[in-house]
Write an enzyme that holds these catalytic residues in place. Sequence first.
Site, PDB file in Angstrom:
ATOM      1  N   TYR A   1       0.779  -1.232   0.000  1.00 19.53           N
ATOM      2  CA  TYR A   1       0.000   0.000   0.000  1.00 19.53           C
ATOM      3  C   TYR A   1       0.812   1.285   0.000  1.00 19.53           C
ATOM      4  O   TYR A   1       0.246   2.367  -0.190  1.00 19.53           O
ATOM      5  CB  TYR A   1      -0.976  -0.024   1.173  1.00 19.53           C
ATOM      6  CG  TYR A   1      -2.053  -1.063   0.980  1.00 19.53           C
ATOM      7  CD1 TYR A   1      -3.137  -0.810   0.150  1.00 19.53           C
ATOM      8  CD2 TYR A   1      -1.954  -2.310   1.577  1.00 19.53           C
ATOM      9  CE1 TYR A   1      -4.118  -1.766  -0.066  1.00 19.53           C
ATOM     10  CE2 TYR A   1      -2.926  -3.277   1.374  1.00 19.53           C
ATOM     11  CZ  TYR A   1      -4.005  -2.996   0.552  1.00 19.53           C
ATOM     12  OH  TYR A   1      -4.960  -3.954   0.333  1.00 19.53           O
TER      13      TYR A   1
ATOM     14  N   PHE B   1     -10.455  -4.130  11.082  1.00 17.34           N
ATOM     15  CA  PHE B   1     -11.684  -4.003  10.317  1.00 17.34           C
ATOM     16  C   PHE B   1     -11.471  -4.555   8.917  1.00 17.34           C
ATOM     17  O   PHE B   1     -12.234  -4.371   8.036  1.00 17.34           O
ATOM     18  CB  PHE B   1     -12.149  -2.532  10.261  1.00 17.34           C
ATOM     19  CG  PHE B   1     -11.080  -1.551   9.836  1.00 17.34           C
ATOM     20  CD1 PHE B   1     -10.870  -1.274   8.509  1.00 17.34           C
ATOM     21  CD2 PHE B   1     -10.292  -0.912  10.787  1.00 17.34           C
ATOM     22  CE1 PHE B   1      -9.903  -0.365   8.115  1.00 17.34           C
ATOM     23  CE2 PHE B   1      -9.337   0.022  10.414  1.00 17.34           C
ATOM     24  CZ  PHE B   1      -9.141   0.287   9.079  1.00 17.34           C
TER      25      PHE B   1
END
Length: 416
Positions: free
Chosen positions: A130, A416
């Site tokens: 990322y 999450f």
Amino acid sequence: MGSDANGLSSDLRVLRKDDWDKWYDTLIRGFGGVPESGEERELWNSLTEFDRSLGVWERDECVGTAGAFSFRLTVPGGASLPVAGVTMVSVAATHRRRGLLTSMMRRQLDDVRAWGEPLAVLTASEPAIYGRFGYGNATVSLAAEIDTTRVGLSVPDGTDDVRVRYAAPADALDACEAVYARLVPARPGMLARQPGWERVGVLDPASDREGASPLQCVLAERDGETVGYARYRVKPEWEPSGANGTVIVEELAGLEPAADAALWRFLFGIDLTSKVTVRGRPVDDAWQYLVTDPRRCHPRLRDSLYVRPVEVGAALSARTYQTPVDVVFEVADSFCPWNAGRWRLSGDAEGTVCERTTDAADVALSVRELGAAYLGGVPLASLGAAGRVRELRAGALAKVSLGFGAGVPPWLPHGF
């Protein structure tokens, strides 16, 4: 999106409710293919925000997934900022290196900007992925394996006044959530739990226990008020020399030092166990300053929350700074070029302004480094020492680095 070498076209589109099962099956396969329980599947279906989720389709086959939860994140100064919690990202192994991930990240960040959310955040299954999309590692978490046969606790005054009692995890849910909610504004990186997210903490499929007990819960109470809680499991082990079980701490929160200490003392003292394991804890977790022998706790750190400024001006204006700052950043951002250029940041603990400027730059960095430093846990000066931030005006980096700090280390309390 276009066609591949075989002439098959792919379609990147917002997730439809009747496509969720195929979409989710693609995600599960991308993460190893181990099926989840019906309870887990139902929960994640209920939490999926369909209008904020993307799928890549080739004919009727889903070959890529990405989602974004609506969160509010505490930033330095205590403000609660709307952010996109990037999640459920996968590309089918049959479709690697075709630009699908880049296409989803491009569409997603454009969407986040249109939604008016100045930050995107994520936890990375593979950290190397990322950075090229502008995400910087902003928090780390603490794990430890504590030998409770050799390590004791020195607890603060008032600990004996705190009552610890058992409670069924589901029955204690409201009390635990009330404690958690009171802690959220006090630490950067914490997420205000949206409706439905309280269920994640008590999800307890037997397939995930790995020989440990079902989830257990205790409440810490003072004068009838709940001031803390702990959720944990016990994994029994029997050896020729006797019991050697492990207490696995899943979550612990206290509103005061005595409550924290009472909960840790309870966990250290559970019968027939010799170890307490913790993971995903803040780097300044209180037990570290109560133990009698830190060497036998075997602490280790791991990357946790990655932060990506989507709108640099809005993101830097949304937090405060612990010492006055007046600095011009030269920001590089090839993936979101609307952020590139010079920004003057002026502010202190009372308020901040960050606006475009043509003034000469004092510090040069990429948006990735800005994201890493944003929550106050990674000093800009340390990134400078690593060669990832450049000082253009003598003395500017040390001063702004001090301003970017936070009173407590940032911490992401759950994934999450």
